[in-house]
Design an enzyme around this catalytic site. Structure first.
Site, short mmCIF file in Angstrom:
data_model
loop_
_atom_site.label_atom_id
_atom_site.label_comp_id
_atom_site.label_asym_id
_atom_site.label_seq_id
_atom_site.Cartn_x
_atom_site.Cartn_y
_atom_site.Cartn_z
N GLU A 161 0.82 -1.22 0.00
CA GLU A 161 0.00 0.00 0.00
C GLU A 161 0.85 1.27 0.00
O GLU A 161 0.77 2.11 0.89
CB GLU A 161 -0.95 0.00 1.20
CG GLU A 161 -2.02 -1.06 1.13
CD GLU A 161 -3.01 -0.99 2.28
OE1 GLU A 161 -4.13 -1.51 2.14
OE2 GLU A 161 -2.67 -0.40 3.34
N GLU A 320 -6.67 -7.56 -0.64
CA GLU A 320 -7.21 -7.38 0.72
C GLU A 320 -8.64 -6.90 0.65
O GLU A 320 -8.97 -6.02 -0.14
CB GLU A 320 -6.41 -6.34 1.51
CG GLU A 320 -5.02 -6.72 1.94
CD GLU A 320 -4.40 -5.61 2.80
OE1 GLU A 320 -5.15 -4.86 3.46
OE2 GLU A 320 -3.17 -5.49 2.79
#
Length: 690
Positions: A161, A320
């Protein structure tokens, strides 16, 4: 624009058939080893076939500088692989260990006031730090050398991320890198002065060394918009350059291993330009977390469609999402019964060939201990784990029926999303702070769904001009290249919908002159002279404006001074005569070349757009009528070779919906079947193969 890297998808373990990848982040280093065998047993029971390992394990892998401990990681990878569970192995560089930041505090990023981000959370490093890059790439080389021949590792998970916590850095390293970025982009300081309009407020610069990041300039002051826009571009590029350095280091040692990093694409996340980043991964991966409340399913479908657009309809990886509640909102709502399965299958419907969660086992300590997981605190005997097992079986059923290799069917309608338009519209000196680009595309996606149409959400640099109808919703920036595409699209027969706040500026954030939208006024047949913001922050100011078609505008409307000779007013404003808005055009249709356009000069919201759409589409002469029930979200994946179609039907309401089934139902969740009739209950999904 750079070319996309060749698509390269993780391959199954030796002796296994290709399946939909299913699993999640796994953090065995948070648990004693006696738990590992239980994890593997329950993963097998749930149908898990892949886990991501080592994402935040740098301190465990390299507990001291140049002292590596791979033994524990070797043992768990071996256990997983022998059980048929593949590993998506992280570079482990997402968060540096304490020994590194204590030895080199200069790697810590600084905020716009100059305060240092201290270690204690994650991603506390500078993307432009040469010191941090040296340590991170050394770890990448060590990881790649150690695992280059491991048969159980099927992909590299590069960092994690990017920009989630370190999007902007205002350090001295960042300043030097920003100066170099500007020099590479513009060539001369005079070109920078022109781009940033530095004649205003005596901001002229004589040399690249005078360029500084947009640091704190005092409360209530206004940053140079050109500089701010370029700093956002630079920050995306700086993070991307760090990712590319990691990627190339790993690829040099393991050239056959596919590489990815997890994006954070959602309707409201514009941390980096994910479409630009999509060119640099072997396969696109995304992390998505649901929006609580009534927009839950629609926002998920919107975001997943945008990921499909970024992936250019290649399979993508849901890296995710959550089984239920997250931990980082002020109130962390749980998912309703059925939503665990429904949400995952909605991502699959939109092109995902992998479904993974954060995380496998719910943590008992640390900042994310209340974040839901596949195996919750309640353990195996829980509804969440039973749903996880149900989903694993559903994904195997889809694979058995040939879903792999299919692609999301192309819609007739494209809704355009643009990261740079959002960055520009975020400036604090605009007509109204209530209006940004990022808010409008989702409203159009939902309004189209309310009319029975599931649109494709596509980046502005993609092939939106190959759709029957394209929507430019508050696309603030129209570069010369995008302007040319708009003009060619409509001239050659395209059907275009343009809204307020579109085409106000070029790529430098210089306003197109002559009236809005400056570069395409003749295409849309309107000339907007000024904006009329709406609000209630001062007594007596108008907070809404009615239209003749029964809709209501909020936040902003356009003051359209004139329309083209071939234009037709579809709706006008209704107001007191003294305001100057009564009778002015609000929605205008126009002929241009072989095509047509409709300009919507008001923020109507989802309901107003939905009510206006039938007349808009009729005026466009667009052949996009859909017989789909607007209470159902209907998505199709198609096998282009065999013609097989997988139709996904999701209930958008909180009421049961009955329908006649045309085809073979292969997956049903919260669905009741009675002969040829099926009833999809709230949060239910029905998948039919034709």
């Amino acid at each position: 624009m750079t070319q996309h890297r060749a698509f390269h998808w993780p391959q199954p373990l030796e002796g296994q058939q290709a399946r939909i990848w299913y699993g999640g982040d796994y953090n065995p280093d948070q648990w004693p080893e006696e738990v590992w065998d239980e994890d593997v047993r329950l993963m097998t029971k749930a149908g898990v076939n892949l886990v991501s390992v080592g994402i935040f394990s740098w301190a465990r892998i390299e507990p001291r500088e140049d002292l590596y401990d791979f033994d524990w990681l070797d043992r768990i990878i071996d256990k997983l692989g022998k059980a048929g569970i593949a590993v998506d192995l992280a570079s482990a560089t997402a968060s540096p260990p304490m020994w590194l930041t204590q030895a080199h505090p200069e790697v810590l990023w600084k905020d716009y006031r100059g305060d240092v981000c201290q270690p204690g959370a994650r991603q506390h490093w500078r993307p432009t730090s040469p010191v941090f890059r040296e340590y991170a790439l050394k770890l990448c080389r060590a990881m790649a050398e150690h695992y280059k021949d491991n048969p159980y590792v099927v992909a590299w998970h590069v960092s994690n991320e990017y920009g989630c916590h370190n999007r902007f850095d205002y350090s001295e390293d960042a300043e030097r890198a920003f100066q170099k970025w500007c020099e590479n982009r513009y060539g001369t300081i005079d070109a920078v002065n022109d781009a940033w309009g530095t004649a205003f407020w005596a901001q002229h610069m004589n040399d690249f060394s005078e360029i500084v990041p947009p640091r704190f300039i005092g409360d209530g002051n206004f940053m140079n918009p050109g500089k701010l826009l370029d700093f956002k571009r630079f920050s995306s590029d700086a993070l991307k350059a760090f990712y590319i350095a990691e990627r190339d280091t790993l690829a040099e040692i393991t050239p056959g291993m596919p590489l990815t990093t997890n994006f954070m694409v959602s309707s409201g996340n514009t941390t980096v330009d994910y479409d630009d980043w999509g060119r640099e991964v072997d396969f696109v991966s995304n992390d998505h977390y649901f929006i609580p409340g009534e927009a839950h399913l629609d926002e998920l479908a919107f975001s997943a469609s945008l990921v499909d657009g970024i992936a250019r309809k290649q399979p993508w990886f849901l890296m995710e999402h959550s089984t239920s509640a997250v931990n980082w909102r002020p109130i962390n709502y749980r998912k309703e019964p059925g939503q665990l399965v429904r949400d995952s299958l909605a991502h699959v419907a939109m092109g995902a060939d992998a479904v993974c969660y954060f995380q496998w086992r719910q943590s008992k300590a640390g900042a994310e201990k209340y974040h839901s997981a596949m195996l919750p605190h309640a353990g195996e005997n829980s509804q969440i784990f039973r749903d996880v097992c149900e989903l694993g079986a559903d994904l195997n059923t889809l694979a058995d029926n040939g879903l792999l290799g299919t692609k999301l069917a192309k819609s007739k309608v494209a809704v355009v999303f643009d990261y740079e338009s959002e960055w520009a519209s975020e400036h604090t000196a605009t007509p109204t702070q209530k209006v940004h680009h990022v808010d409008e595309p989702l409203q159009w996606f939902r309004a189209l769904a309310d009319n029975g149409m599931t649109a494709d959400v596509v980046p502005v640099s993609s092939n939106w001009d190959e759709y029957e109808v394209a929507v430019l919703p508050s696309v603030y920036i129209l570069s010369e290249e995008t302007t040319r595409r708009v003009r060619d699209y409509v001239a050659n027969g395209g059907r275009l919908i343009v809204t307020y706040y579109t085409g106000l500026s070029d790529e430098k954030d210089h306003v197109w002159l002559g009236g809005y939208p400056g570069s395409i006024r003749d295409v849309v047949g309107v000339r907007v002279e000024e904006f009329a913001p709406l609000g209630d922050d001062w007594p007596g100011t108008p907070d809404h404006l009615e239209l003749s078609n029964g809709t209501v505008a909020h936040d902003i409307v356009d003051v359209i001074g004139s329309i083209g000779k071939d234009a037709e007013v579809l709706a006008s404003f209704k107001d007191d005569p003294w305001t100057g808005m009564n009778g002015r055009p609000a929605i205008v249709s126009n002929a241009y070349g072989e095509g047509r356009s409709v300009y919507v000069g008001a923020r109507l919201g989802r309901d107003g757009i939905a009510k206006s759409l039938p007349a808009i589409l009729k005026a466009l002469g667009a052949d996009v009528e859909d017989s789909a029930d607007p209470d159902l979200l209907r998505v199709e994946r198609v096998d282009e070779e065999t013609g097989a179609r997988f139709t996904f039907l999701f209930n958008r309401t909180h009421e049961p919906i009955s329908l006649l089934v045309d085809g073979e139902p292969i997956v049903m969740s919260l669905v009741e079947r009675d002969g040829a009739t099926a009833t999809i209950n709230p949060n239910g999904v029905l998948i039919i193969k034709r």
